[in-house]
Design a protein around this motif. Structure first.
Motif, PDB file in Angstrom:
ATOM      1  N   LEU A  80      49.208  43.051  33.498  1.00 22.58           N
ATOM      2  CA  LEU A  80      49.235  42.487  34.846  1.00 22.58           C
ATOM      3  C   LEU A  80      48.812  43.506  35.897  1.00 22.58           C
ATOM      4  O   LEU A  80      48.351  43.132  36.979  1.00 22.58           O
ATOM      5  CB  LEU A  80      50.638  41.955  35.174  1.00 22.58           C
ATOM      6  N   THR A  99      45.470  39.035  38.636  1.00 20.49           N
ATOM      7  CA  THR A  99      46.887  38.689  38.503  1.00 20.49           C
ATOM      8  C   THR A  99      47.379  37.880  39.700  1.00 20.49           C
ATOM      9  O   THR A  99      48.116  36.897  39.547  1.00 20.49           O
ATOM     10  CB  THR A  99      47.733  39.974  38.358  1.00 20.49           C
ATOM     11  N   LEU A 107      46.205  34.375  39.485  1.00 19.45           N
ATOM     12  CA  LEU A 107      47.004  33.654  38.493  1.00 19.45           C
ATOM     13  C   LEU A 107      48.351  33.230  39.062  1.00 19.45           C
ATOM     14  O   LEU A 107      48.759  32.062  38.943  1.00 19.45           O
ATOM     15  CB  LEU A 107      47.207  34.553  37.261  1.00 19.45           C
ATOM     16  N   LEU A 120      47.089  35.274  31.548  1.00 22.57           N
ATOM     17  CA  LEU A 120      46.215  36.229  32.227  1.00 22.57           C
ATOM     18  C   LEU A 120      44.821  36.227  31.603  1.00 22.57           C
ATOM     19  O   LEU A 120      43.806  36.287  32.310  1.00 22.57           O
ATOM     20  CB  LEU A 120      46.806  37.640  32.165  1.00 22.57           C
ATOM     21  N   GLU A 176      42.983  33.144  32.914  1.00 19.18           N
ATOM     22  CA  GLU A 176      42.580  33.269  34.320  1.00 19.18           C
ATOM     23  C   GLU A 176      41.366  34.183  34.456  1.00 19.18           C
ATOM     24  O   GLU A 176      40.418  33.881  35.187  1.00 19.18           O
ATOM     25  CB  GLU A 176      43.740  33.820  35.153  1.00 19.18           C
TER      26      GLU A 176
END
Length: 551
Positions: A419, A316, A319, A382, A385
């Motif tokens: 996240l 996270t 990202l 997410l 990534e």
């Protein structure tokens, strides 16, 4: 800074035969009393037709039907035996294949004492394969039930009735083994055996299945369970040898494992009711250690699928920094509450960091500092990534069955929960160790346990790397966490280039969260999970520390 915070949400009769058949003793007798009661009730009520018996089976019914079944099976009458089950066609086919494939020339079935509707029994057989003979015996059981339509007792068909190790689609076979035995060695040439490393028993069996025929070994003759092919490679079980009739010649198979580190990982998880750990070499992806407690059974370290909790904040954070939404020194408060998609997220103990920086929130693992950015992200950001930078969800070709992680595209509150490693995010220690390894190396290197050159397989590759500023920022964040954040206690005194992240993943109907910890020290990265234990730093941290210091 020791503040691992979790997220919360507010808001007719049977004719019996007397006699002895082989190892079976069959008992005669009159109709059981339960049937008499039914007929008496029928006569009293004036019903013209017989009622279908209901209720639990009597001891007489269990004993008579089970022994009739076992007698038929022993004598080779598969049709008669199968006719006493709830799945005649399936049972008949399985029994015929069983006797043919297992090469049992003689078989004696000896029933034990029934326990309710369950009947245990022993099977003694002589295996005869091309003149090579061997005795083999085992114990298993069958369960009985009452047929709802006829009221008669019947055997519940299960593969375990034939052998306790069989599952659906498995076969018991005797013949030349499908692969030669292997002499697995570590990266330095030290021999790895299941006796010395019980946690590797399943791994070594998988390696034999896949690579035994690629060594210079020669297969022997064995009785073995040929496992059904799984739809998912991560779920594939290796064949299991039950009896060796003639030994084969082992072929040497070199692995990437490190025997000393493997021993350290095994010692670290030992004594835990449940725990798993994995270690990799960041610069190459080579798997150095895999350990599980309990030692036998499911390999959670590489095949587990658990919410990784706050260790997901590594992804996270990458990202958020890649998108320019934050940076270590940027103001990034962590409020007590954040509402996303109608769900109100609350930090543990309603803690908050009012005017803190992103670095402070990361080191304290303050959840709402991350969840507050949900509004700035697309549903698939997410996922992208995790896959494109960290290799999560790609088809890893490690050499053994692995679950390669999952970060599904989600919306609103579920995306927000993702996240912080909750929601639909699923990983295991090998996946999480790879997150730390990617930060240390600067790019994703797919884990593997056998060199790809052995079978010319292609390793998975991530499509991009983090931006330089993101990489340096993430290394700073993980070092800060290791030296003065939630990982500081576990990492105290660990020298070298270090970085760490703790995690605590909540699970429904579980009093304590799953504890996670991942860290790197120079060219070594490791991760561990201790389910239902609590804080990641104090419960999973010591396991990872033991591996890092052993390396």
């Amino acid at each position: 800074m020791r503040r691992e915070v979790m997220y919360g949400l507010i808001g007719g009769s049977v004719a019996l035969v007397a006699g002895v058949v082989g190892g079976l003793t069959l008992f005669g007798g009159s109709d059981d009393s339960s049937h008499q009661e039914v007929r008496a009730a029928d006569a009293k009520s004036g019903d013209k037709g017989p009622k279908v018996p209901t209720g639990p089976l009597s001891a007489k019914e269990v004993q008579t039907t089970s022994r009739e079944f076992l007698s038929a099976w022993q004598s080779g009458d598969a049709a008669k035996a199968a006719g006493l089950t709830d799945s005649p066609a399936t049972c008949k086919s399985a029994m015929e294949a069983f006797r043919k494939q297992a090469k049992f020339s003689k078989m004696t079935v000896t029933p034990g004492t029934p326990d309710g509707d369950k009947v245990p029994y022993g099977v003694s057989a002589q295996i005869d394969y091309k003149g090579t003979k061997a005795a083999y015996s085992y114990r298993t059981s069958a369960t009985l039930q009452r047929d709802k339509s006829t009221g008669k007792p019947q055997i519940v068909w299960r593969p375990t009735m034939l052998h306790p190790g069989l599952s659906k689609g498995d076969h018991l076979r005797t013949g030349e083994a499908e692969a030669p035995p292997i002499k697995a060695v570590d990266r330095h040439g030290a021999v790895l055996t299941p006796e010395a490393h019980p946690a590797l028993a399943g791994v070594l069996a998988s390696l034999r299945d896949k690579y035994g025929d690629k060594t210079d070994g020669k297969p022997g003759v064995e009785l073995f369970i040929q496992r059904a092919k799984s739809a998912k490679p991560a779920d594939q079980l290796p064949d299991k040898t039950l009896k060796v009739l003639s030994k084969g010649t082992p072929g040497t198979l070199r692995t990437t494992l490190d025997a000393a580190m493997q021993s350290a990982a095994e010692r670290a998880v030992k004594g835990k009711k449940s725990a798993s750990a994995a270690a990799v070499k960041p610069s190459t992806g080579e798997i150095l250690a895999i350990a599980n407690a309990p030692e036998k059974g499911f390999n959670m370290a590489t095949q587990g699928s658990l919410a990784p909790g706050s260790t997901m904040k590594i992804v996270t954070s990458a990202l958020l920094m890649d998108k320019g939404l934050t940076s270590p020194g940027k103001k990034n408060p962590c409020p007590k509450y954040v509402t996303v998609g109608g769900w109100k997220f609350q930090n543990l103990n309603k803690s908050e960091i009012k005017d803190g920086t992103f670095a402070q929130s990361f080191a304290a693992s303050c959840n709402n500092a991350f969840i507050s950015h949900a509004k700035d992200l697309g549903d698939g950001d997410l996922t992208n990534e995790a896959r494109d930078v960290f290799g999560i969800g790609l088809n890893w070709q490690t050499g053994i069955p692995t679950f390669d992680g999952a970060v599904p595209v989600q919306h609103d509150a579920q995306m927000a929960a993702s996240l912080i490693g909750q929601g639909g995010v699923r990983m295991n220690p090998l996946n999480v160790a790879t997150l730390a390894a990617t930060v240390r190396a600067g790019s994703f290197h797919q884990p593997y346990i056998v060199a790809p050159s052995l079978d010319h397989r292609t390793l998975a590759k991530a499509s991009r790397t983090m931006k330089p500023a993101t990489l340096s920022g993430l290394r700073y964040l993980m070092k800060l966490t290791a030296t003065s954040g939630t990982a500081a206690e576990a990492m105290a005194g660990v020298s070298g280039d270090v970085g760490a992240k703790t995690g605590s993943a909540e699970v429904d109907n579980q009093k304590k969260p799953n504890a996670w910890f991942t860290a790197y020290r120079d060219d070594l990265a490791a991760a561990a999970v201790v389910p239902a234990s609590g804080h990641g730093g104090s419960n999973a941290g010591p396991l990872v520390r033991a591996i890092l210091t052993a390396g």
